[in-house]
Design an enzyme around this catalytic site. Sequence first.
Site, PDB file in Angstrom:
ATOM      1  CG  ASN A 146      -0.253  -0.172   2.534  1.00  0.00           C
ATOM      2  OD1 ASN A 146       0.792  -0.788   2.624  1.00  0.00           O
ATOM      3  ND2 ASN A 146      -0.830   0.385   3.581  1.00  0.00           N
ATOM      4  CG  ASP A 162      -3.153  -5.174   9.949  1.00  0.00           C
ATOM      5  OD1 ASP A 162      -2.481  -5.198   8.905  1.00  0.00           O
ATOM      6  OD2 ASP A 162      -4.356  -4.854   9.985  1.00  0.00           O
TER       7      ASP A 162
END
Length: 417
Positions: free
Chosen positions: A96, A306
């Site tokens: 990302n 995460d």
Amino acid sequence: MNALIKAATVIDNQSPHHGATVDIRIKDGKIVQIAKKLSATSDEQLIQKENLYVSQGWFDSSVSMGEPGYEERETIKNGLHVAAKSGFTGVLVNPNTNPVIDTSSAVAFIKKMGEGVATSIYPIGALTKKSTGVDLAELYDMQQAGAVAFGDYQKSIKNPNLLKIALQYAQGFQGMVLSFPQNDQIAGVGQVNEGPVSTRIGLKGIPAIAESLQVTRDLHILEYTGGKLHIPTISTKASVALIKEAKNKGLDVSCSVAIHNLFFTDDVLETFDTNYKVIPPLRERDDVDALITGVKEGIIDMVTSDHNPLDIERKHVEFDNAMFGTISQEAMFGALLTLVSEKKAIQLLTNARKRFIQSTYTIKKDTEANLTLFSTKGNYQFKESDIVSKSKNASFIDAKLKGQVYGVIANNKIELT
């Protein structure tokens, strides 16, 4: 790099020294001697810590860096420093970025930027071009450049035929496909878990069925195609049951849970703190209890941070306008240790390496030193001063945690706190 680790208790089921308290001599990045008592030489760095434990180096299966494109959130250099301080000798970095990691040259850039430090970086290549979910990216070329898996970070695969083709194609080079577990049509514009809390605080909810529907679909496709599938960051009781059933069928599927989904319930959202705005959302107590059971029983293969650094403009805004994401890496070990035993914690922190890299670093003579040093004793309250990341969007601020990470030894480097 030469070092002598004194009086360290080994936690490594593969090691002949598992459970023993030993001295470990490292020379030029390699373990050359393990014994009950060794004397340091003049050219060795002496490492002595209180209640010292040592394990194989931990591995985080979902980390966002920002660079290239979002360096204000995090850089690769500092991100790997954060990982080392948090006990990780290897991280999978999400695609990302801007531009998205969807070509072999983008993968090569990430690998190049991660050279020369203790923590190794392993890129996840985008599954689709620009992570738009339309056309498959250059999966084989990216694998040849160093990508170890393929997925569009926090973006579900809307087209089931695209997942089918990806699983079939990746089998030709033993590629791993990631599929984010959310049906976007069901999730809609939800901000938090759908339930009593969302109703009470007036925020749009994401129902648990949005996840279980997607997991059900993906597992059916995997059963048809074969191949290797990883489902990142599950969050519901139903997902645990579905993956358990799939594993009993012999499907090659693994899954992870984010530490914040394991530690918090959606009750914390009463404060409207945007650091708790994550995806998948924090769920209810029944879901969290099922996740903890799934972790303890081995249905859930690994726990991930995460870790998703976001700058103040993306988080210090109205809840509806804030981006999903929290940084969790610095708090991960301390939070996990409040939920499971130290041996189970180490297993959950090292399983990702076996799954994604197919390698281990057993603690024994004549092997490469790839080690995490830590303590299991003590309690503390996580503070903003504990954050090493550039961004400060941490959901764990003021959480009560256990243990301490002392640092890592890997890649012929020592990085200690």
